[in-house]
Design an enzyme around this catalytic site. Structure first.
Site, PDB file in Angstrom:
ATOM      1  N   PHE A 150       0.918  -1.314  -0.048  1.00 48.86           N
ATOM      2  CA  PHE A 150       0.051   0.001  -0.077  1.00 48.86           C
ATOM      3  C   PHE A 150       0.758   1.259  -0.055  1.00 48.86           C
ATOM      4  CE2 PHE A 150       0.907   0.025   4.662  1.00 48.86           C
ATOM      5  CZ  PHE A 150       1.072   1.324   4.728  1.00 48.86           C
ATOM      6  N   LYS A 174      -1.193  -6.957  -9.375  1.00 49.18           N
ATOM      7  CA  LYS A 174      -1.953  -6.928  -8.467  1.00 49.18           C
ATOM      8  C   LYS A 174      -1.806  -5.933  -7.297  1.00 49.18           C
ATOM      9  CE  LYS A 174      -2.847  -8.488  -4.678  1.00 49.18           C
ATOM     10  NZ  LYS A 174      -3.180  -7.361  -3.521  1.00 49.18           N
ATOM     11  N   GLU A 177      -4.979  -3.876  -1.808  1.00 49.86           N
ATOM     12  CA  GLU A 177      -6.404  -3.761  -2.097  1.00 49.86           C
ATOM     13  C   GLU A 177      -6.710  -2.425  -1.184  1.00 49.86           C
ATOM     14  OE1 GLU A 177      -4.498  -6.068  -0.949  1.00 49.86           O
ATOM     15  OE2 GLU A 177      -5.458  -7.237   0.819  1.00 49.86           O
ATOM     16  N   CYS A 282       9.649   2.041   3.472  1.00 47.06           N
ATOM     17  CA  CYS A 282      10.339   0.774   3.833  1.00 47.06           C
ATOM     18  C   CYS A 282      11.965   1.515   3.832  1.00 47.06           C
ATOM     19  CB  CYS A 282      10.580  -0.227   2.624  1.00 47.06           C
ATOM     20  SG  CYS A 282      10.977   0.515   1.216  1.00 47.06           S
TER      21      CYS A 282
END
Ligand code: NAD
Length: 499
Positions: A150, A174, A177, A282
């Site tokens: 995300f 992908k 979400e 990160c």
């Protein structure tokens, strides 16, 4: 009615059939603002079939023409920068300026990928034997897939599909979400730039779609970025199914501060690197390691007042230091780690819990926190918090300081702050971490170098973007050729190594 986010397959929006959805929040208000479809394995499989068919024509398109699509895409990204950044900020929660950085960093990988005609040039040896030439070429793999986190919904998809598509692959993305709208916009803009339908497809989903990707025989390579346990799962499952996999995981980056460092500069750098984007990077710097108690005292004396100006705010507020975190569950996880640090005996100098923005009390805001006297045996140190929390671990000398990042389970990034070139050089050479900054707090390499951590921060051998990205998305074929003159029957074939 709640806005719905659909898959993007074969150049158009495609309504899913699973009946399963995930809620998308507005982190500023805490309200559900949209919902996204979660694909079944069958839906994923249908998208793969489309990508497989589209890849044949795309691979046959010469690299210069492929690059032209990327040049146009780059121009479209610049044209749509504000719109993309606002959309990104509205789902992720990062401030709009920061969101522009997210898009910009991805755009730079696209710029790198525009050089694909040059990057794909092979090797050639003339006269490897009598009348024999040897050459190698890099060919695309077929269908590749990317599974993204995300926290960089623009940059990380572009790390992956930018290079994969330039190399002649088709791609299944992908995305997370939690903030899937920008990835769909990117695919729409790629189409506008001239990408043939089916070459880039966005399939939304959760574990079911991910498992579909990891086990599908027609997906040849999987690139993953996310948390380490899932990265490890993706790596082991994907490779067990014969795929090439690169899986980047979590991080706990340290900043070593030597007594000779410019403390004012360090404080500025730490404020940005530990708290910027609410610590949801990160390559954030959530651990500061001052060497010597005197360095620690000087650091804290300047850091605490600097933190007073660090005000979280709406992601649309240009004055906000950072925005809300992505979900209520993530906010609670960060607060849980703060309490854990207290329970473990660390000194909580600044407590960011309980922060509330007037008029937005249900938003996922959390103030900046600062811990001192954190020790390596504490779980709150060993694990990734991924929030606006800075932990100070004091070290008595450089050797002890350097052992902390080297021995930590994560090895994404590390920074050293000093005026001593020799100490910095030795540290950079010896530290057991993948990306090192010398007086640079967030050492994210530029797009034409390569990004990747060590240890539990990355599973697999090949990094993201740069020349390593091109290697990841291509396979090498080596041709040994002979064009005999005269009577072929009279000439015996001589392999170079036999002479
Ligand atoms: P996450 O691991 O929860 O999700 C990443 C992806 O995996 C998403 O697309 C998600 O849908 C999917 N996923 C989630 N659970 C799954 C499951 N059980 N099985 C299969 N797939 C699953 O990560 P996140 O919270 O979205 O992102 C934050 C994490 O990503 C942090 O740990 C951060 O350090 C890491 N990250 C690493 C890098 C890097 O390059 N090393 C870069 C950015 C973020």
């Amino acid at each position: 009615m709640t806005r719905e986010i659909h898959h993007f397959i074969k150049g158009q929006s495609q309504t899913g059939t699973s009946g399963r959805w995930a809620d998308i929040y507005n982190p500023n208000t805490g309200e559900v603002q949209a919902r996204v479809q979660l694909a079944t394995k069958e839906e994923l499989s249908n998208a793969v079939a489309i990508a497989k068919e589209a890849q044949i024509g795309w691979a046959a398109t010469n690299p210069q023409r492929r690059a032209r699509v990327l040049f146009k895409f780059k121009a479209l990204l610049e044209e749509h920068m504000q719109e993309l950044a606002e959309l990104l900020a509205s789902e992720h929660g990062k401030v709009v300026e920061d969101a522009k950085g997210d898009v910009q960093r991805g755009l730079e990988v696209i710029e790198f990928a525009c050089g694909i005609p040059h990057l794909l040039k092979g090797e050639f040896t003339e006269g490897a034997g009598p009348g024999i030439d040897v050459y190698s070429m890099r060919q695309p793999l077929g269908v590749a897939a990317g599974i993204t986190p995300f926290n960089f919904p623009a940059m990380i998809p572009m790390w992956m599909f930018g290079v994969a598509i330039a190399c002649g692959n088709s791609f299944i993305l992908k995305p997370s979400e939690k903030d899937p709208s920008v990835p769909v916009r990117l695919a729409e803009l790629m189409r506008e730039a001239g990408l043939p339908d089916g070459v880039l497809n966005v399939v939304h989903g959760d574990k079911e779609a991910v498992d579909g990707i990891l086990t599908h025989p027609d997906i040849k390579a999987v690139s993953f970025v996310g948390s380490s346990d899932i990265a490890h799962y993706v790596y082991s499952t994907g490779t067990a199914h014969g795929k090439r996999v690169q899986a980047m995981g979590g991080a706990k980056n340290h900043g070593i501060i030597l007594p000779d460092a410019d403390i004012d500069q360090v404080v500025k750098d730490l404020v940005g690197a530990a708290y910027g984007s609410a610590g949801e990077r990160c390559m954030a710097l959530p651990v500061a390691v001052p060497v010597g108690d005197e360095t620690a005292e000087r650091l804290i004396a300047k850091l605490k007042p600097a933190m007073e100006n660090l005000k979280p705010g709406l992601s649309s507020d240009p004055e906000a230091a950072y925005g809300p975190v992505v979900t209520q569950a993530h906010k609670e996880k960060i607060e849980h780690y703060i309490q854990m640090g207290v329970d473990e005996g660390a000194d909580l100098l600044v407590d960011g819990r309980g922060f509330s923005l007037q008029g937005y009390e249900k938003g996922f805001f959390i103030g900046p926190s600062l811990f001192d006297n954190v020790t390596p045996n504490m779980r709150s140190y060993q694990e990734e918090i991924f929030g606006p929390v800075l932990q100070i671990v004091r070290a008595k000398d450089l050797e002890e300081a350097a052992s902390l990042p080297s021995n930590h389970q994560y090895g994404n990034g590390v920074a050293i702050f000093t005026r001593n070139g020799l100490a910095a050089r030795e540290f950079a050479s010896k530290v057991n971490v993948g990306m090192v900054g010398v007086n640079v707090p967030i050492p994210v390499p530029v797009a034409y170098h390569t990004f990747g951590g060590w240890k539990r921060s990355a599973f697999g051998d090949v990094n993201q973007h740069g020349p390593e990205g091109v290697r990841f998305y291509t396979k090498v074929k080596t041709v040994t050729q002979r064009w005999p003159s005269g009577d072929v029957g009279d000439q015996s074939f001589i392999i170079p190594t036999m002479q």
